[in-house]
Design an enzyme around this catalytic site. Structure first.
Site, PDB file in Angstrom:
ATOM      1  N   GLY A 104      -9.161   4.905  10.800  1.00 49.13           N
ATOM      2  CA  GLY A 104      -9.893   3.730  11.231  1.00 49.13           C
ATOM      3  C   GLY A 104     -11.605   3.966  11.241  1.00 49.13           C
ATOM      4  O   GLY A 104     -11.807   5.339  10.825  1.00 49.13           O
ATOM      5  N   CYS A 144      -6.140  11.133  10.576  1.00 45.27           N
ATOM      6  CA  CYS A 144      -7.779  10.871  10.588  1.00 45.27           C
ATOM      7  C   CYS A 144      -8.139  10.376  11.980  1.00 45.27           C
ATOM      8  O   CYS A 144      -7.759  10.940  12.976  1.00 45.27           O
ATOM      9  CB  CYS A 144      -8.070  10.063   9.551  1.00 45.27           C
ATOM     10  SG  CYS A 144      -9.931  10.050   9.166  1.00 45.27           S
ATOM     11  N   TYR A 145      -8.445   8.974  12.176  1.00 46.92           N
ATOM     12  CA  TYR A 145      -8.811   8.522  13.734  1.00 46.92           C
ATOM     13  C   TYR A 145      -7.813   8.695  14.382  1.00 46.92           C
ATOM     14  O   TYR A 145      -7.694   8.778  15.512  1.00 46.92           O
ATOM     15  CB  TYR A 145      -9.136   7.293  13.518  1.00 46.92           C
ATOM     16  CG  TYR A 145      -9.816   6.260  14.671  1.00 46.92           C
ATOM     17  CD1 TYR A 145     -11.152   6.720  15.183  1.00 46.92           C
ATOM     18  CD2 TYR A 145      -8.530   5.858  15.726  1.00 46.92           C
ATOM     19  CE1 TYR A 145     -11.345   6.003  16.410  1.00 46.92           C
ATOM     20  CE2 TYR A 145      -9.005   5.465  16.806  1.00 46.92           C
ATOM     21  CZ  TYR A 145     -10.310   5.274  17.095  1.00 46.92           C
ATOM     22  OH  TYR A 145     -10.723   5.046  18.443  1.00 46.92           O
ATOM     23  N   HIS A 188      -5.864  12.467   4.641  1.00 50.41           N
ATOM     24  CA  HIS A 188      -5.247  11.100   4.483  1.00 50.41           C
ATOM     25  C   HIS A 188      -3.872  11.487   3.406  1.00 50.41           C
ATOM     26  O   HIS A 188      -4.111  11.418   2.173  1.00 50.41           O
ATOM     27  CB  HIS A 188      -5.909  10.187   3.871  1.00 50.41           C
ATOM     28  CG  HIS A 188      -6.827   9.373   4.668  1.00 50.41           C
ATOM     29  ND1 HIS A 188      -6.575   8.424   5.511  1.00 50.41           N
ATOM     30  CD2 HIS A 188      -8.109   9.764   5.159  1.00 50.41           C
ATOM     31  CE1 HIS A 188      -7.528   7.788   6.194  1.00 50.41           C
ATOM     32  NE2 HIS A 188      -8.556   8.821   6.178  1.00 50.41           N
ATOM     33  N   GLU A 243      -1.537   9.641   2.582  1.00 52.85           N
ATOM     34  CA  GLU A 243      -1.089   8.235   2.068  1.00 52.85           C
ATOM     35  C   GLU A 243      -1.764   8.095   0.605  1.00 52.85           C
ATOM     36  O   GLU A 243      -0.976   7.468  -0.232  1.00 52.85           O
ATOM     37  CB  GLU A 243      -1.256   7.067   2.896  1.00 52.85           C
ATOM     38  CG  GLU A 243      -2.780   6.840   3.225  1.00 52.85           C
ATOM     39  CD  GLU A 243      -3.267   7.263   4.489  1.00 52.85           C
ATOM     40  OE1 GLU A 243      -4.173   6.693   4.973  1.00 52.85           O
ATOM     41  OE2 GLU A 243      -3.053   8.593   4.566  1.00 52.85           O
ATOM     42  N   SER A 293       4.023 -21.092  -8.836  1.00 51.73           N
ATOM     43  CA  SER A 293       2.927 -20.750  -9.537  1.00 51.73           C
ATOM     44  C   SER A 293       3.071 -20.253 -11.020  1.00 51.73           C
ATOM     45  O   SER A 293       2.280 -20.201 -11.976  1.00 51.73           O
ATOM     46  CB  SER A 293       1.979 -19.962  -9.026  1.00 51.73           C
ATOM     47  OG  SER A 293       2.404 -18.717  -8.844  1.00 51.73           O
ATOM     48  N   GLY A 294       4.159 -19.605 -11.237  1.00 59.25           N
ATOM     49  CA  GLY A 294       4.511 -19.013 -12.295  1.00 59.25           C
ATOM     50  C   GLY A 294       4.138 -17.276 -12.274  1.00 59.25           C
ATOM     51  O   GLY A 294       4.379 -16.663 -13.043  1.00 59.25           O
ATOM     52  N   GLY A 295       3.429 -16.924 -11.207  1.00 61.39           N
ATOM     53  CA  GLY A 295       3.266 -15.474 -10.704  1.00 61.39           C
ATOM     54  C   GLY A 295       4.293 -14.982 -10.155  1.00 61.39           C
ATOM     55  O   GLY A 295       5.482 -15.566 -10.105  1.00 61.39           O
ATOM     56  N   VAL A 296       4.522 -13.591 -10.356  1.00 61.40           N
ATOM     57  CA  VAL A 296       5.534 -12.807  -9.850  1.00 61.40           C
ATOM     58  C   VAL A 296       5.979 -13.130  -8.580  1.00 61.40           C
ATOM     59  O   VAL A 296       7.349 -13.096  -8.182  1.00 61.40           O
ATOM     60  CB  VAL A 296       5.006 -11.288  -9.911  1.00 61.40           C
ATOM     61  CG1 VAL A 296       6.172 -10.432  -9.305  1.00 61.40           C
ATOM     62  CG2 VAL A 296       4.608 -10.851 -11.162  1.00 61.40           C
ATOM     63  N   ASP A 297       5.030 -13.377  -7.453  1.00 61.51           N
ATOM     64  CA  ASP A 297       5.711 -13.604  -6.089  1.00 61.51           C
ATOM     65  C   ASP A 297       6.534 -15.068  -5.967  1.00 61.51           C
ATOM     66  O   ASP A 297       7.583 -14.804  -5.425  1.00 61.51           O
ATOM     67  CB  ASP A 297       4.505 -13.482  -5.191  1.00 61.51           C
ATOM     68  CG  ASP A 297       3.925 -12.308  -5.034  1.00 61.51           C
ATOM     69  OD1 ASP A 297       4.499 -11.270  -5.765  1.00 61.51           O
ATOM     70  OD2 ASP A 297       2.585 -12.109  -4.784  1.00 61.51           O
ATOM     71  N   SER A 298       5.894 -15.978  -6.408  1.00 58.18           N
ATOM     72  CA  SER A 298       6.719 -17.241  -6.384  1.00 58.18           C
ATOM     73  C   SER A 298       7.863 -17.234  -7.467  1.00 58.18           C
ATOM     74  O   SER A 298       8.972 -17.990  -6.985  1.00 58.18           O
ATOM     75  CB  SER A 298       5.690 -18.388  -6.587  1.00 58.18           C
ATOM     76  OG  SER A 298       5.174 -18.390  -7.926  1.00 58.18           O
ATOM     77  N   SER A 299       7.771 -16.570  -8.338  1.00 58.79           N
ATOM     78  CA  SER A 299       8.861 -16.574  -9.248  1.00 58.79           C
ATOM     79  C   SER A 299      10.013 -15.909  -8.749  1.00 58.79           C
ATOM     80  O   SER A 299      11.036 -16.244  -8.814  1.00 58.79           O
ATOM     81  CB  SER A 299       8.348 -16.012 -10.493  1.00 58.79           C
ATOM     82  OG  SER A 299       7.319 -16.476 -11.385  1.00 58.79           O
ATOM     83  N   LYS A 316       4.426  -5.474  -3.255  1.00 59.50           N
ATOM     84  CA  LYS A 316       4.566  -6.022  -4.664  1.00 59.50           C
ATOM     85  C   LYS A 316       5.343  -5.283  -5.553  1.00 59.50           C
ATOM     86  O   LYS A 316       6.315  -5.730  -6.422  1.00 59.50           O
ATOM     87  CB  LYS A 316       3.263  -5.899  -5.315  1.00 59.50           C
ATOM     88  CG  LYS A 316       3.132  -6.379  -6.736  1.00 59.50           C
ATOM     89  CD  LYS A 316       3.189  -8.038  -6.858  1.00 59.50           C
ATOM     90  CE  LYS A 316       1.947  -8.658  -6.604  1.00 59.50           C
ATOM     91  NZ  LYS A 316       2.172 -10.114  -7.009  1.00 59.50           N
TER      92      LYS A 316
END
Length: 527
Positions: free
Chosen positions: A54, A81-82, A176, A178, A230-236, A376
């Site tokens: 952070g 870290c923090y 870090h 990650e 929308s045709g995007g990956v998520d909505s598809s 994603k």
């Protein structure tokens, strides 16, 4: 019930990466604000807890602290870290402002063969000490460890770069793990999650489909659902998952705002309506959207106009579906995290999201978000398992406002047409050009590629005539996490071929440039 790792977020820009790395090891993890209450943490029942980095200083009065239950629950705790600094402070150690700050690459020496780092190293130094290549980002440092801790790693400017209490299974890292720059980061997180926490790696997308289908059916019953496709990956992927669960109880509304890629509307209708048998209502609202955008140049203003107009058009269609009781959205986990973080100290909103909130209040429908637990990459994996074409599922990200934020300045229909065609040439060339060394197409070797329309004209010569036409910029980046990105070193021959095709085939463009900016300092999208 899956084993779970709880990540408490102290405002780091890379906290999401912690969760993603753990999910990649097939263990379920969630991110929540550092100040969640004790009841929540007990009910979450984590196998282990990670305290993120952070921007604050533990030495400042009123700076964030972890709930005491974190250290009383009896599960392993990892401070990053923090997170390491507040762990040290809260358990009786001492943190002080560092005279030398460390940002970026560092080499740390491991000490004492602790459970956390045992057998994890990158190389041996001249004295035979195990060394690690890591990524640091800190100013403060732990000056005195709490009772029960042993030194786990050090650097010349940070004598206590990591600490361990193996008895209580408490660990702190000043670096870090990650981020990809920490070479053994994956091994470190696996050591903590799989071995020290003993979490069962059973988070698999194949199993998730059955769980999600059962959950959707239980939520929805025999009621009807509408989804903005929308045709995007998520909505598809959301549409495919919902169709698997409830079939004809789902109706999708596909709103064409006039800012889609070349032939995208036709492809969406073909994939969903023709091949998958999903009920899709196609609304061509391009005239309305472009009219509302006339004269608007500010990117955030364009986003808000597009979002508001989408709500209006979608609501008009939804009102015709009188039996619909649920509104489904393709919200994914990063959207949820960023929306939850708004307003918290240390959390910064980079740009607005159009698919979290807004619609439910205006439609009086119950909200259904079947992907809200997924990152994603998990959504893509799920899409393939649901039978969507890999070319659709693995295509590069496309912003919700579409070409509206890839046309710099005012959006006009003629600009959109020029950009659509230029972008299609660029993407087609990337897909068909194979890199001889890897055997992969340059589309697969880049994480995101697109063309940007610049509202400036330049002088050119075509044949014997002088031209004064528009400029497009090509953008291609390579990244593992989209938090940072490098510009793609595309072959000069490829770039030359794309440039020639665009200038020759897209009347109105006479100059093509290539963006060689990294992120940071630039962003991936131009707006």
């Amino acid at each position: 019930m899956h084993d779970k790792i709880l990540i408490l977020d102290f405002g780091s820009q890379v906290t999401q990466l912690i969760a993603r790395r753990i999910r990649e090891s097939h263990v379920y993890s969630e991110i929540h604000p550092y100040d969640v209450d004790e009841v929540f943490i007990r009910e979450f029942a984590p196998k282990g807890i990670i305290l993120s980095g952070g921007p604050n200083s533990v030495t400042e009065a009123g700076s964030p602290r972890a709930p005491q239950i974190v250290f009383d629950l009896g599960v392993p705790v990892l401070g990053i870290c923090y997170g390491m600094q507040t762990m040290a402070d809260q358990l009786g150690g001492k943190v002080e402002l560092g005279l030398l700050r460390e940002f970026g690459y560092a080499e740390v020496r491991a000490h004492n063969h602790t459970s956390f780092l045992n057998d994890i190293e990158d190389f041996r130094d001249a004295d035979g000490h195990g060394m690690l290549k890591v990524w640091m980002s800190h100013g403060d440092k732990v000056a005195d460890m709490p009772a029960g801790f042993r030194l786990m790693a050090s650097t010349p400017s940070c004598p206590i770069a990591a600490m361990a209490d193996d008895e209580r299974r408490f660990y702190g890292l000043q670096w870090h793990p990650e981020v990809t720059h920490t070479v053994q980061g994956r091994a470190m997180l696996d050591r903590f999650v799989l071995e020290l926490c003993g979490a069962n790696p059973d988070w698999e997308m194949g199993h998730y489909i059955d769980e999600a289908v059962d959950k959707i059916r239980e939520q929805v019953g025999d009621e009807h659902v509408i989804l903005g496709l929308s045709g995007g990956v998520d909505s598809s992927v959301a549409a495919a998952l919902l169709h698997r669960a409830i079939g004809d109880q789902l109706t999708c509304v596909f709103v064409d705002h006039g800012l889609l890629r070349l032939n995208e509307a036709e492809q969406v209708m073909s994939t969903f309506a023709d091949h998958l048998g999903v009920k899709v209502i196609h609304v061509d609202a391009s005239a309305e959207f472009l009219s509302k955008l006339a004269g608007v140049s500010d990117p955030e203003a364009k986003r808000k106009i597009i979002g508001a107009e989408f709500v209006e058009v979608f609501q008009a269609e939804a009102n015709k579906l009188t039996d619909a009781k649920w509104l489904a959205q393709g919200t994914i986990y990063p959207d949820v995290i960023e929306s939850a973080g708004k307003g918290k100290k240390g959390a910064h909103t980079i740009k607005s999201h159009h698919n979290v909130g807004g619609l439910p209040e205006t439609l009086n429908l119950k909200l259904l978000e079947p992907l809200r637990e997924l990152f994603k990459d998990e959504v893509r994996e799920l899409g393939v398992k649901l039978g969507l074409p890999p070319a659709m599922v693995y295509r590069h990200p496309f912003p919700g406002p579409g070409l509206g934020v890839r046309i710099l300045g005012e959006v006009k229909r003629e600009f959109a047409e020029l950009l659509r065609r230029a972008d299609a040439i660029f993407i087609e060339t990337l897909r068909t050009t194979i890199d001889q060394e890897t055997g992969k197409s340059w589309y697969d070797l880049t994480s995101q590629a697109f063309a940007v329309f610049l509202p400036v004209k330049s002088v050119g010569v075509m044949g014997d005539g002088r031209t004064y036409e528009y400029v497009v910029a090509l953008r291609a980046v390579q990244t593992l996490d989209f938090m940072t990105a490098q510009w793609a070193h595309l072959p000069h021959e490829l770039l030359g071929h794309v440039s020639n095709r665009i200038i020759n085939e897209v009347r109105g463009i006479n100059r093509v440039v290539y963006d060689i900016s990294g992120k940071p300092p630039a962003t991936i999208e131009w707006e």
